[in-house]
Design an enzyme around this catalytic site. Structure first.
Site, PDB file in Angstrom:
ATOM      1  N   CYS A 259       0.809  -1.230   0.000  1.00 28.37           N
ATOM      2  CA  CYS A 259       0.000   0.000   0.000  1.00 28.37           C
ATOM      3  C   CYS A 259       0.843   1.282   0.000  1.00 28.37           C
ATOM      4  CB  CYS A 259      -0.978  -0.013   1.162  1.00 28.37           C
ATOM      5  SG  CYS A 259      -0.251   0.131   2.814  1.00 28.37           S
ATOM      6  N   HIS A 308      -2.697   1.308   6.750  1.00 27.04           N
ATOM      7  CA  HIS A 308      -3.067   1.242   5.331  1.00 27.04           C
ATOM      8  C   HIS A 308      -3.240   2.647   4.774  1.00 27.04           C
ATOM      9  CE1 HIS A 308      -4.336  -0.835   1.736  1.00 27.04           C
ATOM     10  NE2 HIS A 308      -5.365  -0.012   1.630  1.00 27.04           N
ATOM     11  N   HIS A 320      -5.854   2.212  -4.464  1.00 25.68           N
ATOM     12  CA  HIS A 320      -4.867   1.656  -3.532  1.00 25.68           C
ATOM     13  C   HIS A 320      -4.450   0.244  -3.931  1.00 25.68           C
ATOM     14  CE1 HIS A 320      -7.902  -0.698  -0.787  1.00 25.68           C
ATOM     15  NE2 HIS A 320      -8.341  -0.647  -2.023  1.00 25.68           N
TER      16      HIS A 320
END
Length: 344
Positions: A259, A308, A320
């Protein structure tokens, strides 16, 4: 006449052993028959458990990324210090050679000053602190001794700093290995859970994942959502070009990403350097807590521990790298716990 012998009777001990073994076998069979079969998780329960393990793997991955970044930084610092020490030692040797040349010249012209002779075979610190010694030296010799003393102190300080950095580096390498094992362990556990599914259930789950990835490559209408800045627009465009690239823990592109690897890579393409990990990226700019104030290209931080991150895509969507087994894609922000946005 034939002899008839009575057959040998088994001993009482043997009868007892055989009886006990038979009873144990019967009891085991009864227990096995009456035991409830191991509970099999449904496909949705397996997916929930695997998603949780993937999240835990990502948490470990972000810690791994941070340790790796720290290791690289420490390695550069240690190398710089060691280079400085090497050059400093050369300078110190030249200074000592210069003082030795002065002593040689004094000796040839009629004798060497006792204080200089003493210095050349010992540490100058003991003599620079004594005024009587300084009185016996020429101004040129005093200056040379002070330079040597300063250089010695500088080298001692740099060597001590290098020693501490090396200790920190060793500790960081240990942490790096531990986080790598932790991430790999979580992924292996997830695979073990997936392996409990039947072939058809695995195929159905894979089909759902593929449908999610395909549908998420088409972003919903942005409407009038503005971009955060020209560079944010460039970073977002770079991330868009990676849609469909696989998630891979610890990866920073250009063919696969985790991420924070995607977001740091995307901003690098726009000429902007941001920290490597999602936790550090959470402090890389101005925080935006109201989703209505978000602009395309803002970083979006998810979950309470900031493990994240993605890029805001407008209309409640994030672009993402989700987790292992998925690809870079658009997704509704509501699928995760939004914390805040960060405008670089």
């Amino acid at each position: 006449m034939a002899s008839h012998r009575r057959p040998k009777q088994p001993s009482r001990t043997r009868i007892t052993v055989l009886t006990t073994a038979a009873a144990a076998a019967v009891a085991f069979s009864a227990n096995a028959a009456n035991a409830a079969p191991s509970e099999k998780l449904s496909k949705s329960e397996v997916k929930a458990k695997v998603d949780k393990l993937y999240e835990e793997a990502e948490q470990a991955t972000e810690k791994y990324d941070g340790a790796k970044e720290k290791q690289e930084k420490l390695q550069k610092e240690v190398s710089t210090i060691q280079d400085n020490v090497a050059r400093g030692q050369e300078d110190l040797n030249k200074l000592r050679d210069g003082l030795g040349s002065m002593a040689t010249a004094q000796y040839r012209s009629g004798g060497i000053d006792p204080s200089v002779q003493l210095f050349l075979s010992s540490n100058p610190d003991d003599y620079l602190d004594k005024a009587s010694t300084l009185d016996q030296l020429s101004s040129q010799q005093v200056e040379a001794l002070k330079k040597i003393q300063d250089k010695q102190r500088e080298l001692a300080q740099e060597r001590a700093e290098a020693t501490e950095k090396l200790k920190d580096l060793a500790s960081t390498r240990t942490e790096l290995g531990n986080k790598k094992k932790e991430a790999q362990s979580k992924l292996a556990e997830a695979q073990k859970v997936l392996n409990t599914l039947t072939a058809k259930e695995k195929a159905d789950l894979a089909a759902e994942q593929n449908r999610a990835s395909r549908s998420s490559t088409e972003r919903v209408n942005l409407g009038d959502t503005p971009t955060a800045s020209g560079r944010a627009a460039a970073a977002f465009s770079a991330a868009q070009s990676r849609i469909g690239s696989p998630y891979s823990w610890g990866a920073t592109g250009p063919s696969s990403f985790d991420c924070s690897g995607l977001t740091s890579w995307a901003y690098a393409q726009a000429g902007v350097t941001i920290p490597r990990t999602s936790e550090a990226q959470a402090n890389a700019g101005t925080r935006i807590y109201n989703q209505a104030d978000l602009k395309v290209g803002d970083l979006i931080i998810f979950f309470g521990d900031f493990h994240h991150v993605g890029l805001y895509a407008g209309n409640g969507q994030v672009l993402h790298a989700p987790h292992t087994g998925a690809v870079v894609r658009y997704e509704a922000m509501s699928n995760m716990t939004f914390e805040f946005g960060v405008r670089i």
